[in-house]
Enzyme design. Structure first.
Site, PDB file in Angstrom:
ATOM      1  N   SER A   7       0.884  -1.227  -0.038  1.00 17.95           N
ATOM      2  CA  SER A   7       0.018  -0.159   0.094  1.00 17.95           C
ATOM      3  C   SER A   7       1.104   1.320  -0.108  1.00 17.95           C
ATOM      4  O   SER A   7       1.555   1.582   0.834  1.00 17.95           O
ATOM      5  CB  SER A   7      -1.121  -0.035   1.344  1.00 17.95           C
ATOM      6  OG  SER A   7      -1.213   1.266   1.469  1.00 17.95           O
ATOM      7  N   HIS A  32      -0.700  -1.222  -4.270  1.00 19.34           N
ATOM      8  CA  HIS A  32      -2.045  -0.866  -4.003  1.00 19.34           C
ATOM      9  C   HIS A  32      -2.048   0.648  -3.530  1.00 19.34           C
ATOM     10  O   HIS A  32      -1.144   1.366  -2.786  1.00 19.34           O
ATOM     11  CB  HIS A  32      -2.240  -1.449  -2.591  1.00 19.34           C
ATOM     12  CG  HIS A  32      -3.724  -1.512  -1.976  1.00 19.34           C
ATOM     13  ND1 HIS A  32      -4.700  -2.017  -2.357  1.00 19.34           N
ATOM     14  CD2 HIS A  32      -4.109  -0.543  -0.931  1.00 19.34           C
ATOM     15  CE1 HIS A  32      -5.909  -1.954  -1.624  1.00 19.34           C
ATOM     16  NE2 HIS A  32      -5.500  -0.822  -0.811  1.00 19.34           N
ATOM     17  N   ASP A  34      -4.014   3.574  -2.336  1.00 17.93           N
ATOM     18  CA  ASP A  34      -5.321   3.965  -1.615  1.00 17.93           C
ATOM     19  C   ASP A  34      -5.628   5.573  -1.855  1.00 17.93           C
ATOM     20  O   ASP A  34      -4.929   6.390  -1.430  1.00 17.93           O
ATOM     21  CB  ASP A  34      -4.979   4.059  -0.011  1.00 17.93           C
ATOM     22  CG  ASP A  34      -4.723   2.647   0.500  1.00 17.93           C
ATOM     23  OD1 ASP A  34      -5.941   1.942   0.185  1.00 17.93           O
ATOM     24  OD2 ASP A  34      -3.805   1.989   1.042  1.00 17.93           O
ATOM     25  N   MET A  36      -8.237   8.486  -0.954  1.00 20.33           N
ATOM     26  CA  MET A  36      -9.217   8.966   0.300  1.00 20.33           C
ATOM     27  C   MET A  36      -9.683  10.442   0.004  1.00 20.33           C
ATOM     28  O   MET A  36      -8.787  11.044  -0.165  1.00 20.33           O
ATOM     29  CB  MET A  36      -8.653   8.831   1.460  1.00 20.33           C
ATOM     30  CG  MET A  36      -7.975   7.465   1.740  1.00 20.33           C
ATOM     31  SD  MET A  36      -7.130   7.636   3.252  1.00 20.33           S
ATOM     32  CE  MET A  36      -6.535   5.814   3.687  1.00 20.33           C
ATOM     33  N   HIS A  65      -7.694   1.399  -4.552  1.00 20.34           N
ATOM     34  CA  HIS A  65      -8.652   1.337  -3.772  1.00 20.34           C
ATOM     35  C   HIS A  65      -9.470   2.807  -3.603  1.00 20.34           C
ATOM     36  O   HIS A  65      -8.724   3.396  -2.817  1.00 20.34           O
ATOM     37  CB  HIS A  65      -8.023   0.735  -2.591  1.00 20.34           C
ATOM     38  CG  HIS A  65      -8.813   0.493  -1.369  1.00 20.34           C
ATOM     39  ND1 HIS A  65      -8.490   0.170   0.093  1.00 20.34           N
ATOM     40  CD2 HIS A  65     -10.404   0.573  -1.232  1.00 20.34           C
ATOM     41  CE1 HIS A  65      -9.621   0.246   0.810  1.00 20.34           C
ATOM     42  NE2 HIS A  65     -10.622   0.148   0.178  1.00 20.34           N
ATOM     43  N   MET A  67     -11.508   4.792  -1.550  1.00 17.39           N
ATOM     44  CA  MET A  67     -12.291   5.218  -0.125  1.00 17.39           C
ATOM     45  C   MET A  67     -12.976   6.558  -0.378  1.00 17.39           C
ATOM     46  O   MET A  67     -12.523   7.292   0.106  1.00 17.39           O
ATOM     47  CB  MET A  67     -11.217   4.759   0.998  1.00 17.39           C
ATOM     48  CG  MET A  67     -11.033   3.692   1.293  1.00 17.39           C
ATOM     49  SD  MET A  67      -9.419   3.513   2.340  1.00 17.39           S
ATOM     50  CE  MET A  67      -8.044   3.545   1.046  1.00 17.39           C
ATOM     51  N   MET A 136     -12.047  -5.311   4.696  1.00 16.17           N
ATOM     52  CA  MET A 136     -11.230  -4.435   5.445  1.00 16.17           C
ATOM     53  C   MET A 136     -11.061  -5.146   6.649  1.00 16.17           C
ATOM     54  O   MET A 136     -12.086  -5.592   7.505  1.00 16.17           O
ATOM     55  CB  MET A 136     -11.763  -3.194   5.358  1.00 16.17           C
ATOM     56  CG  MET A 136     -11.916  -2.363   4.201  1.00 16.17           C
ATOM     57  SD  MET A 136     -10.274  -1.995   3.585  1.00 16.17           S
ATOM     58  CE  MET A 136      -9.453  -1.363   4.930  1.00 16.17           C
ATOM     59  N   GLY A 141      -8.862   4.238   6.247  1.00 14.97           N
ATOM     60  CA  GLY A 141      -8.615   5.678   6.686  1.00 14.97           C
ATOM     61  C   GLY A 141      -7.146   5.899   6.805  1.00 14.97           C
ATOM     62  O   GLY A 141      -6.722   6.967   6.740  1.00 14.97           O
ATOM     63  N   GLY A 144      -1.101   1.583   9.290  1.00 14.76           N
ATOM     64  CA  GLY A 144      -0.542   1.303  10.440  1.00 14.76           C
ATOM     65  C   GLY A 144      -1.582   0.641  11.816  1.00 14.76           C
ATOM     66  O   GLY A 144      -1.161   1.000  13.032  1.00 14.76           O
ATOM     67  N   ASP A 174      -7.284  -6.133   3.792  1.00 16.56           N
ATOM     68  CA  ASP A 174      -6.592  -4.913   3.774  1.00 16.56           C
ATOM     69  C   ASP A 174      -6.543  -4.488   4.937  1.00 16.56           C
ATOM     70  O   ASP A 174      -7.679  -4.162   5.625  1.00 16.56           O
ATOM     71  CB  ASP A 174      -7.096  -4.131   2.736  1.00 16.56           C
ATOM     72  CG  ASP A 174      -6.268  -2.686   2.557  1.00 16.56           C
ATOM     73  OD1 ASP A 174      -5.439  -2.722   3.428  1.00 16.56           O
ATOM     74  OD2 ASP A 174      -6.934  -1.778   1.972  1.00 16.56           O
ATOM     75  N   GLY A 196       0.740  -2.279   4.115  1.00 13.57           N
ATOM     76  CA  GLY A 196       1.464  -0.944   3.954  1.00 13.57           C
ATOM     77  C   GLY A 196       2.719  -0.839   4.820  1.00 13.57           C
ATOM     78  O   GLY A 196       3.682  -1.038   4.596  1.00 13.57           O
TER      79      GLY A 196
HETATM   80  C1  DX5 Z   1      -6.353   1.751   4.924  1.00 13.45           C
HETATM   81  C2  DX5 Z   1      -6.054   1.280   3.823  1.00 13.45           C
HETATM   82  C3  DX5 Z   1      -4.875   0.477   3.785  1.00 13.45           C
HETATM   83  C4  DX5 Z   1      -3.658   0.704   4.658  1.00 13.45           C
HETATM   84  C5  DX5 Z   1      -2.938  -0.470   5.006  1.00 13.45           C
HETATM   85  O1  DX5 Z   1      -7.548   2.672   4.820  1.00 13.45           O
HETATM   86  O2  DX5 Z   1      -6.887   1.200   3.035  1.00 13.45           O
HETATM   87  O3  DX5 Z   1      -4.571   0.049   2.426  1.00 13.45           O
HETATM   88  O4  DX5 Z   1      -2.712   1.610   3.877  1.00 13.45           O
HETATM   89  O5  DX5 Z   1      -1.761  -0.210   5.856  1.00 13.45           O
HETATM   90  P1  DX5 Z   1      -1.449  -1.127   6.819  1.00 13.45           P
HETATM   91  O6  DX5 Z   1      -0.708  -2.412   6.391  1.00 13.45           O
HETATM   92  O7  DX5 Z   1      -0.262  -0.338   7.628  1.00 13.45           O
HETATM   93  O8  DX5 Z   1      -2.498  -1.543   7.704  1.00 13.45           O
HETATM   94 ZN    ZN Z   2      -6.328   0.040   0.778  1.00  9.73          ZN
END
Ligand code: DX5
Ligand code: ZN
Length: 223
Positions: A7, A32, A34, A36, A65, A67, A136, A141, A144, A174, A196
């Site tokens: 990610s 990936h 992300d 938002m 992805h 969001m 999910m 959002g 970590g 994810d 990520g």
């Molecule tokens: C969360 C994202 C994920 C996130 C994963 O909203 O969709 O893709 O970045 O990050 P880690 O692996 O750090 O949980």
């Molecule tokens: Zn994601």
């Protein structure tokens, strides 16, 4: 074949091109992305113009992805910017059937995602039209966060559906994936693991990807 989709949310945003190139060198087949909008989730990342700039830096699959509240309106700009696959949320405002048709019409693969609080069975009517279903394992959002093992029955449900129907459906998880939780997700039936912080935060990213893959392939599927 289980794969890792790193990610980009956990990358250094000041050096996205270099980060994408490094992921290519580390052996990641997918990236990936992300997106938002600060409305569907309480965070803002970036949009299609930024993604377009790094398209040339990564040869593999751009796994986008969304969001965002209105994926239907923005899908064409992400297609134009180089997306290979667009995953949107069941909980978004868009008409799911229409959104699937539009993404497919743009020549891309299509995925649908569910947040932790959404029952996975809502995806059932759409599954025959999808290439990927995303479970999910954190609230969307932020990177970590801690993996939610209680989401594994959703993964098992999807794996059972794919087995029953002989459909080729990627099952993606994810959130909170690392070399330990990858085993849990793979045992439940996941085959695309988004990671990520565990990958971008590692001193050796290739090692981190390989550790996740080792963990995922060391377990037998329980479904
Ligand atoms: C969360 C994202 C994920 C996130 C994963 O909203 O969709 O893709 O970045 O990050 P880690 O692996 O750090 O949980
Ligand atoms: Zn994601």
């Amino acid at each position: 074949m289980i794969k890792v989709s790193p990610s980009i949310l956990s990358a250094d945003f000041a050096n996205l091109g270099e980060e994408a190139r490094k992921m290519q060198q580390a052996g990641a087949p997918w990236l990936h992305i992300d997106v938002m909008d600060g409305h569907f989730v309480p965070n803002i990342s970036f949009g299609a113009p930024v993604m377009k700039c790094i398209r040339k830096d990564f040869d593999g699959i751009f796994d986008v992805h969304l969001m965002i509240s209105d994926p239907l309106a923005y899908a064409p700009s992400f297609a134009k910017a180089g997306a290979d696959m667009i995953t949107f949320h069941y909980e978004s405002d868009a008409d799911a059937r229409k959104t699937i048709d539009v993404i497919r019409g743009l020549g891309l693969k299509v995925g649908m995602a569910v947040k932790p609080g959404t029952d996975v069975s809502v995806l059932e009517p759409f599954l025959p039209q999808l290439d990927l279903a995303l479970v999910m394992t954190v609230e969307p959002g932020f990177g970590g966060q801690k993996f939610m093992p209680q989401m594994m029955p959703k993964v098992e449900y999807l794996r059972r559906w794919a087995q029953k129907t002989h459909a080729s459906l990627w099952i993606q998880v994810d959130g909170g994936i690392d070399a330990v939780t990858a085993g849990t997700a793979a045992a439940a039936g996941a085959d695309v693991l988004v990671a990520g912080s565990a990958v971008f935060g590692a001193a050796d990213r290739q090692d981190a990807i390989e550790a996740i893959l080792r963990s995922a392939s060391s377990v037998g599927r329980t479904v």
